[in-house]
Design an enzyme around this catalytic site. Structure first.
Site, PDB file in Angstrom:
ATOM      1  N   GLY A 646       0.974  -1.167   0.039  1.00 16.70           N
ATOM      2  CA  GLY A 646       0.025  -0.059  -0.185  1.00 16.70           C
ATOM      3  C   GLY A 646       0.830   1.093   0.115  1.00 16.70           C
ATOM      4  O   GLY A 646       2.028   1.422   0.011  1.00 16.70           O
ATOM      5  N   GLY A 647       0.064   2.303  -0.048  1.00 14.15           N
ATOM      6  CA  GLY A 647       0.912   3.563   0.145  1.00 14.15           C
ATOM      7  C   GLY A 647       0.010   4.843  -0.201  1.00 14.15           C
ATOM      8  O   GLY A 647      -1.184   4.681  -0.357  1.00 14.15           O
ATOM      9  N   TYR A 650       1.730   9.793   2.537  1.00 11.26           N
ATOM     10  CA  TYR A 650       2.765   9.783   3.618  1.00 11.26           C
ATOM     11  C   TYR A 650       4.073   8.926   3.469  1.00 11.26           C
ATOM     12  O   TYR A 650       5.258   9.085   3.882  1.00 11.26           O
ATOM     13  CB  TYR A 650       2.044   8.986   4.936  1.00 11.26           C
ATOM     14  CG  TYR A 650       1.612   7.850   4.837  1.00 11.26           C
ATOM     15  CD1 TYR A 650       0.181   7.804   4.411  1.00 11.26           C
ATOM     16  CD2 TYR A 650       2.417   6.726   4.632  1.00 11.26           C
ATOM     17  CE1 TYR A 650      -0.463   6.480   4.200  1.00 11.26           C
ATOM     18  CE2 TYR A 650       1.932   5.329   4.388  1.00 11.26           C
ATOM     19  CZ  TYR A 650       0.239   5.345   4.270  1.00 11.26           C
ATOM     20  OH  TYR A 650      -0.101   3.990   3.784  1.00 11.26           O
ATOM     21  N   GLY A 651       3.715   7.899   2.349  1.00  9.33           N
ATOM     22  CA  GLY A 651       4.965   7.131   1.967  1.00  9.33           C
ATOM     23  C   GLY A 651       4.524   5.656   1.601  1.00  9.33           C
ATOM     24  O   GLY A 651       3.224   5.694   0.887  1.00  9.33           O
ATOM     25  N   LYS A 652       4.891   4.612   1.866  1.00 10.76           N
ATOM     26  CA  LYS A 652       4.797   3.413   1.525  1.00 10.76           C
ATOM     27  C   LYS A 652       4.336   2.432   2.676  1.00 10.76           C
ATOM     28  O   LYS A 652       4.950   2.600   3.740  1.00 10.76           O
ATOM     29  CB  LYS A 652       5.653   2.548   0.660  1.00 10.76           C
ATOM     30  CG  LYS A 652       5.768   3.309  -0.915  1.00 10.76           C
ATOM     31  CD  LYS A 652       6.726   2.994  -1.703  1.00 10.76           C
ATOM     32  CE  LYS A 652       6.775   3.581  -3.020  1.00 10.76           C
ATOM     33  NZ  LYS A 652       7.862   2.823  -3.904  1.00 10.76           N
ATOM     34  N   LYS A 667       4.467   0.759   8.154  1.00 11.15           N
ATOM     35  CA  LYS A 667       4.202   2.170   7.461  1.00 11.15           C
ATOM     36  C   LYS A 667       5.386   3.149   7.648  1.00 11.15           C
ATOM     37  O   LYS A 667       5.723   3.671   8.654  1.00 11.15           O
ATOM     38  CB  LYS A 667       2.933   2.813   8.078  1.00 11.15           C
ATOM     39  CG  LYS A 667       2.497   4.306   7.733  1.00 11.15           C
ATOM     40  CD  LYS A 667       1.136   4.635   8.494  1.00 11.15           C
ATOM     41  CE  LYS A 667       0.544   5.941   7.938  1.00 11.15           C
ATOM     42  NZ  LYS A 667      -0.689   6.213   8.948  1.00 11.15           N
ATOM     43  N   ASP A 763     -11.226  11.576  13.485  1.00 11.87           N
ATOM     44  CA  ASP A 763     -11.058  11.199  11.946  1.00 11.87           C
ATOM     45  C   ASP A 763     -11.883   9.828  11.674  1.00 11.87           C
ATOM     46  O   ASP A 763     -11.266   8.809  10.910  1.00 11.87           O
ATOM     47  CB  ASP A 763      -9.468  11.016  11.454  1.00 11.87           C
ATOM     48  CG  ASP A 763      -9.561  11.330   9.873  1.00 11.87           C
ATOM     49  OD1 ASP A 763     -10.484  11.738   9.260  1.00 11.87           O
ATOM     50  OD2 ASP A 763      -8.628  11.082   9.596  1.00 11.87           O
TER      51      ASP A 763
END
Length: 960
Positions: A646-647, A650-652, A667, A763
Site C-alpha cells: 500500500g501507499g 505519507y509514503g509506503k 508504515k 477522523d
C-alpha cells in the site's frame, strides 16, 4: 441576571469571543457551500497559492479566485503556478455560480475531466491549456449551455470528439488541438447533435490529433460564422467537401498533413475573405485550384499533392496580398510571369521540383520584401539579370541554366543559409550587469526572474522571419495589453524564432517584472489568463495562436488590497477592537492549555524519557517496542517491491515478518510526507496506552537514521471503504455490516470512556476501519486524535481537523471539540454502511439526502434508491428502522441531542437481536474474498489526501 464570581470559565469566554468575531466579520464570509467545495477541491492539489489559508476565499482575496457581490465564487484562474493533482468532480460541481475556470499551464494536473463539470450551468469559459488531463472528453460537457470558450488543447485527451458539443449554441471558441483524439468529426442526425449545429462558433481548432474518416459534407453551411478551420496534422481522408465554399466568413483554412484525396472544390474561390490556405502534404488530385478573385490571400501552400500537369495559372499575378507561395513537388510547367514578382508584397516563393522552364526574368521592380526565390529542380535555361540582378536568395540548382559552363554563379551553388533567428535586443547604455544565478537580463537591462513560455502561431500571413518589424510590434502589443490590465510588466523578450514540425511559427516569450525582481502569484495568474483566454489579439500578420507557459516557482507575497481613505476610522476601530479580542482569546487559551497540560502530564508518562544520543528525540515507551532500522529492513526483505502492500501521501506500507513469525504492516513515511512528526508521536503515544480488540494494535516504531516508521499488527481484509466499494472483494451482507458497526462503536466507546485520559479520534471514516480475518472491525489511524479532560465530558478549543463529509458541523462552527464530534462522524459511517455511498459524492451529502427522502410510512421508508443494491433489501429487514433512527440521532445538528458511544453500542446490540444476530457470538469466519477471487487491497493503502487541518470547509446542513 447576576453572575457569581468565577461562573464563567476560560472556555466559555473563548466560545463567546469566537462567536463575536464571527458576527463582526460575517458579512465578508464566502458562501459556505462554495467555501466547502473549494477547500475540498484544493485538497486534491499540491502547490496551491500561498494565501489559500482559512475558510473565506472571497473575504481573504485568495489568489486566482473572483467572487460576486453575494460572495459566491465566480471564477478560478490559476495558470502557471505548478498545481499538481486531479480535478475532483464531486467538488467542482458544487461551485454552482462558476463562470470561468482557467487551470492552464499546470502540467502536473492529471486524470480525467469529470463528467460532473457539466453541471456548472453558469460556466462561460472552460480553459485547460497545457495540462496533462487524459481520458475521454465527457459527453456531459454538452450540458454547459452558456459556454462561450472551450479550450482543451495541449493535453492528453483520447477518444472521440463528443457529439454533444453541438448543443453548445453560444460557443465562440472551440480548441481541441494537440491531443490524442480519434474517430470522426461528429455531425447531427435525427437523434443526435453534432458540430454542424455550432453556427455561432468562429473557431474550429482540431489540429495535431489522430482524427480519421472524411470531413462530413454536412459540417459546413452558409449560415455558419467560422473564421478558423484548423484540421491539420490528422488522419483525415476522403475529399474536401464543397460545402466548405459556402462559409464565406472563413479567414484561415488548414487541412495540411492529412490523407485527403480528390479534387479541390471549384467553389473554394468564393471564400474572398480567406487570407491563408494550407493544403500541403495530402493526396489531392485533379486540376490545380483556381484562386482568382481571392484578393485577401497572403499565404498559399499546396505542396506535395498529386495535381494533374498544368501550366502557370493566371492567378499567379492577380493576388494583391500574397506574401508566401509554396507550390513544391507538383506538376506545374511554363514560364513564370514577371508580374508575379512585382504585383504583390511577395516575401517567399518556393516552387521546387516542378517543370517551370524558359527564361527567368524577375524585372527591376520586384517587391523589396522578396527574400527567397527557390526554383530547385525545374527546367529553367536562362536567367536575365538587369541592373545588377537580384541580390537576395535565389536558388536555381538542378536547372539547365546551371549546366552552361565551368563557372557557376552564386545561384547555382549550395551557399544559401537561413537568416539569423530573431532575439530581442538589449538597451544597455553601459556594460550590461552580470545577473545572479537564476535571474535573466531584461531588454531594459534589469536583472529579474521573467515569466516564460512559448508562443505558437498557427498560420502567420508572413514568411520573412528576418523582418524585425513584426516582432517589435508583437512585443509592444503584448506589453500594452499587460499594462492595460494593470500588471507590473517592464518589458517583453522574444527569442529563437523558427517554424516547427507542425508548420507553426514558434518563439520563446519572456515577460519581465517592473520595479521588482519577482512577479507575485497574482501577477502570474493574470499574465497567464490574458494569454490562455486569447484576451490579447496579436497583429493580424501573426494570425491565430496558442501559448504554453512554464511554471513560475519564485514568488513574492501578494500585495494587500488597497483601502479607501474614508474608511480609515472604521478600519482603525475594527482593528483595535480585533486586537483586544484576540489578546483576550490568547490569554484564555493559554490558561486553559496550561491547566490541561498539567493534568495530562500527571496522567501520562509516555514521553517522559528521551534518548539524548539519538537524532530526533525518540520516546521510550512501555507498551510499544522500538525497532532498529536494520531490524525493519530485514523483516521487510529490504523493503522489496514484492512486500509493498500500500501507499499514500505519507509514503509506503510493507508487509513484514518479525523474528517470532508475527506478521506486521510497516508504515514508512517518505521525506516531506503528509504525516508530520507531531502526528507520528501522537499515534505512538496514544496507541501504546490503549488496548482493545476493536482498535488496531501498535507493535512498535522506528525513529532512526531520519526514518519515521510505525509497525502495526497485520490486518488482512482491507478497509471498510474498500469492501463497500467492491475493491477488496469482501462482500458484506446486512448481518455482517451490523457486526462491523458494533465493533467500530465498541472501539470508539473505549476511547471515550475507558482510556485515561479520554480520547477523541477526530477522523472516524470508512477508510480508518479495518477488517481482520474474521471481519472484526478495528479502528485505526490516530494521528489526529486528541485527549480530553479527566472527566471525559469537557470540551477543548482546538484547530479544526477531520475529513470532509464526516466532520461535525458544530465542531467546525465553534471549534469546540467534544466526544460528540466522533458520534457525528460515526453516524455518517452508519449511513455509509447501508447506502454504500461516499458521504460527499457528486454534490450530494448523504445526511441531507436521507433526511430529505425519509418517509416512515413508505416501502423501505422511501430510501430504496439510496440503499446499497448489494444488500438486496427488497423488503424490510429486522432492525432497519431502528438502525436508520439511530444514525439520524448521531448526526443531529446539536451535539447535546446525540447519544453517547456507549448508548450507541447498546442500541446496535438491540438492533442485532432484532435482525436475528447474537451480538456476543464470534464473527463468521468464512472467507472474506469474493467469488471473483479479487486480491484484497491492503488496509493501510491511502485513498488520497483526505485529512483536513486548519479552517475546514463544511457543507451547511439545511433544516427540513
Amino acid at each position: 441576571m447576576r453572575l457569581s464570581k468565577g461562573s464563567f470559565r476560560g472556555s466559555h469566554w473563548v466560545f463567546l469571543l469566537s462567536i463575536l468575531l464571527r458576527l463582526i466579520f460575517a458579512q465578508g464570509d464566502t458562501n459556505s457551500n462554495d467555501a466547502a467545495a473549494l477547500n475540498a477541491l484544493a485538497s486534491n492539489w499540491q502547490n496551491t497559492p500561498s494565501n489559500w489559508v482559512g475558510f473565506d476565499p472571497c473575504g481573504a482575496k485568495w489568489v486566482g479566485i473572483s467572487c460576486n457581490s453575494k460572495n459566491r465564487i465566480t471564477s478560478i484562474t490559476l495558470s502557471s503556478i505548478g498545481l499538481k493533482g486531479t480535478l475532483s468532480g464531486g467538488d467542482i460541481q458544487n461551485l454552482s455560480e462558476l463562470e470561468a475556470i482557467d487551470l492552464s499551464y499546470n502540467p502536473g494536473l492529471t486524470g480525467p475531466l469529470p463528467a460532473s463539470i457539466g453541471n456548472l450551468a453558469q460556466l462561460l469559459n472552460l480553459i485547460l491549456v497545457g495540462c496533462s488531463f487524459s481520458g475521454e472528453i465527457p459527453a456531459a460537457i454538452g450540458k454547459l449551455s452558456n459556454l462561450k470558450f472551450l479550450s482543451l488543447n495541449s493535453n492528453k485527451f483520447s477518444g472521440s470528439i463528443p457529439a454533444t458539443i453541438g448543443n453548445l449554441s453560444q460557443l465562440y471558441w472551440l480548441d481541441l488541438a494537440g491531443n490524442q483524439l480519434t474517430g470522426t468529426i461528429p455531425v447531427s442526425d435525427a437523434t443526435n447533435p453534432g458540430l454542424d449545429l455550432l453556427i455561432h462558433t468562429k473557431h474550429f481548432h482540431f489540429g495535431v490529433n489522430q482524427l480519421s474518416g472524411s470531413i462530413p459534407s454536412k459540417l459546413f453551411s452558409p449560415n455558419m460564422t467560422l473564421i478558423h478551420v484548423l484540421f491539420d496534422n490528422n488522419n483525415l481522408n476522403g475529399s474536401i467537401p464543397s460545402t466548405l465554399g459556402l462559409v464565406k466568413t472563413l479567414e484561415v483554412l488548414r487541412l495540411d498533413r492529412n490523407s485527403l484525396t480528390g479534387p479541390v472544390p471549384a467553389n473554394l474561390n468564393n471564400l474572398t475573405r480567406l487570407s491563408e490556405i494550407h493544403l500541403a502534404n495530402n493526396h489531392l488530385n485533379g486540376t490545380l485550384p483556381d484562386l482568382m478573385g481571392m484578393d485577401s490571400l497572403s499565404f498559399v501552400d499546396m505542396s506535395n499533392n498529386s495535381f494533374d500537369s498544368s501550366t502557370v495559372p493566371l492567378w499567379f499575378s492577380s493576388l494583391p496580398s500574397l506574401t508566401s507561395l509554396y507550390l513544391e513537388y507538383l506538376n506545374i510547367g511554363g514560364v513564370l510571369p514577371q508580374t508575379l514578382f512585382s504585383g504583390s508584397p511577395l516575401q517567399t516563393l518556393r516552387l521546387r521540383n516542378n517543370h517551370f522552364n524558359g527564361t527567368l526574368d524577375i524585372g527591376t521592380d520586384y517587391s523589396n520584401q522578396l527574400q527567397l526565390i527557390d526554383l530547385t529542380n525545374n527546367d529553367i535555361n536562362a536567367f536575365t539579370q538587369i541592373g545588377g540582378g537580384y541580390n537576395k536568395q535565389l536558388i536555381l540548382i538542378g536547372n539547365p541554366v546551371c549546366n552552361q559552363g565551368n563557372t557557376f554563379p552564386s545561384y547555382c551553388k549550395m551557399t544559401v543559409s537561413a537568416p539569423p533567428s530573431y532575439n530581442t535586443s538589449k538597451k544597455c547604455i553601459t556594460l550590461p550587469p552580470t545577473c545572479p544565478s537564476g535571474q535573466t537580463l531584461s531588454p531594459n537591462c534589469q536583472c529579474a526572474y521573467p515569466y516564460s513560455g512559448t508562443l505558437f502561431f498557427r498560420s502567420p500571413s508572413f514568411s520573412d522571419l528576418s523582418n524585425n518589424t513584426y516582432y517589435t510590434q508583437l512585443e509592444q502589443g503584448l506589453k500594452d495589453k499587460f499594462l492595460q490590465y494593470q500588471l507590473p510588466v517592464d518589458s517583453i523578450s522574444l527569442q529563437n524564432v523558427f517554424v516547427d514540425a507542425q508548420n507553426n511559427l514558434e518563439m520563446s516569450l519572456g515577460v519581465f517584472p517592473s520595479n521588482k525582481t519577482y512577479f507575485s502569484q497574482v501577477d502570474v495568474t493574470g499574465i497567464g489568463f490574458i494569454l490562455s483566454n486569447q484576451t490579447y489579439k496579436p497583429p493580424p500578420t501573426f494570425g491565430p495562436y496558442y501559448f504554453l507557459g512554464q511554471e513560475y516557482s519564485v514568488f513574492i507575497a501578494p500585495a494587500p488590497s488597497a483601502k479607501k481613505s474614508n474608511n480609515l476610522p472604521i478600519i482603525i476601530g475594527a482593528a483595535a477592537g480585533g486586537v483586544v479580542l484576540l489578546v483576550l482569546i490568547c490569554l484564555s487559551i493559554l490558561i486553559i492549555r496550561r491547566k490541561k497540560t498539567t493534568r495530562l502530564e500527571e496522567k501520562s508518562q509516555s514521553f517522559a524519557s528521551w534518548d539524548p544520543k539519538s537524532s530526533g528525540s525518540i520516546p521510550q515507551l512501555k507498551g510499544a517496542r522500538m525497532f532498529t532500522f536494520e531490524e525493519i529492513k530485514k523483516c521487510t526483505n529490504n523493503f522489496t517491491e514484492t512486500n509493498e502492500v500500500g501507499g499514500g501521501g505519507y509514503g509506503k506500507v510493507y508487509r513484514g515478518t518479525l523474528g517470532n513469525g508475527q506478521l506486521v504492516a510497516v508504515k514508512r513515511a517518505q521525506e516531506g510526507s503528509s504525516q508530520g512528526s507531531h502526528e507520528f508521536r501522537t499515534e505512538i503515544e496514544l496507541l501504546q496506552r490503549v488496548h482493545h480488540k476493536n482498535l488496531v494494535t501498535l507493535v512498535g516504531f522506528c525513529f532512526e537514521k531520519g526514518e519515521q516508521m510505525l509497525i502495526y499488527e497485520y490486518v488482512p481484509n482491507g478497509t471498510l471503504k474498500d469492501s463497500l466499494s467492491g475493491k477488496s472483494g469482501v462482500h458484506l451482507d446486512w448481518r455482517r455490516r451490523l457486526r462491523v458497526a458494533l465493533g467500530a462503536a465498541k472501539g470508539i466507546a473505549y476511547l471515550h470512556e475507558l482510556a485515561d485520559p479520554p480520547i477523541v479520534h477526530r477522523d472516524i471514516k470508512s477508510s480508518n476501519v479495518l477488517l481482520d480475518e474474521n471481519l472484526n472491525a478495528k479502528v485505526s489511524d490516530f494521528g489526529l486524535s486528541k485527549s480530553l479532560g479527566a472527566d471525559g465530558k469537557g470540551q477543548i478549543t482546538t484547530q479544526v481537523k477531520g475529513t470532509m463529509g464526516y466532520l461535525d458541523p458544530e465542531y467546525y462552527m465553534t471549534q469546540q471539540l467534544t466526544d460528540k464530534s466522533d458520534v457525528y462522524s460515526f453516524g455518517v459511517l452508519l449511513l455509509e454502511l447501508i447506502t454504500g455511498k461516499k458521504p460527499l459524492e457528486r454534490g450530494r451529502y448523504i445526511v441531507r439526502e436521507v433526511k430529505s427522502l425519509l418517509d416512515w410510512s413508505k416501502d423501505l421508508y422511501n430510501l430504496k434508491n439510496l440503499l446499497d443494491p448489494s444488500l438486496e433489501l427488497t423488503t424490510l429487514v429486522g432492525g432497519l428502522k431502528q438502525y436508520i433512527s439511530l444514525a439520524l440521532r448521531c448526526v443531529d445538528e446539536s451535539s447535546a441531542e446525540r447519544p453517547t458511544m456507549s448508548a450507541v453500542v447498546y442500541e446496535i446490540e438491540k438492533i442485532m437481536r432484532q435482525a436475528g444476530v447474537n451480538p456476543s457470538s464470534a464473527s463468521n469466519s468464512s472467507s472474506a474474498v469474493g467469488s471473483t477471487g479479487t486480491p484484497v487491497r491492503h488496509p493501510y493503502e491511502s485513498d488520497g489526501p483526505s485529512d483536513y487541518s486548519g479552517d475546514v470547509a463544511y457543507p451547511r446542513i439545511e433544516p427540513k
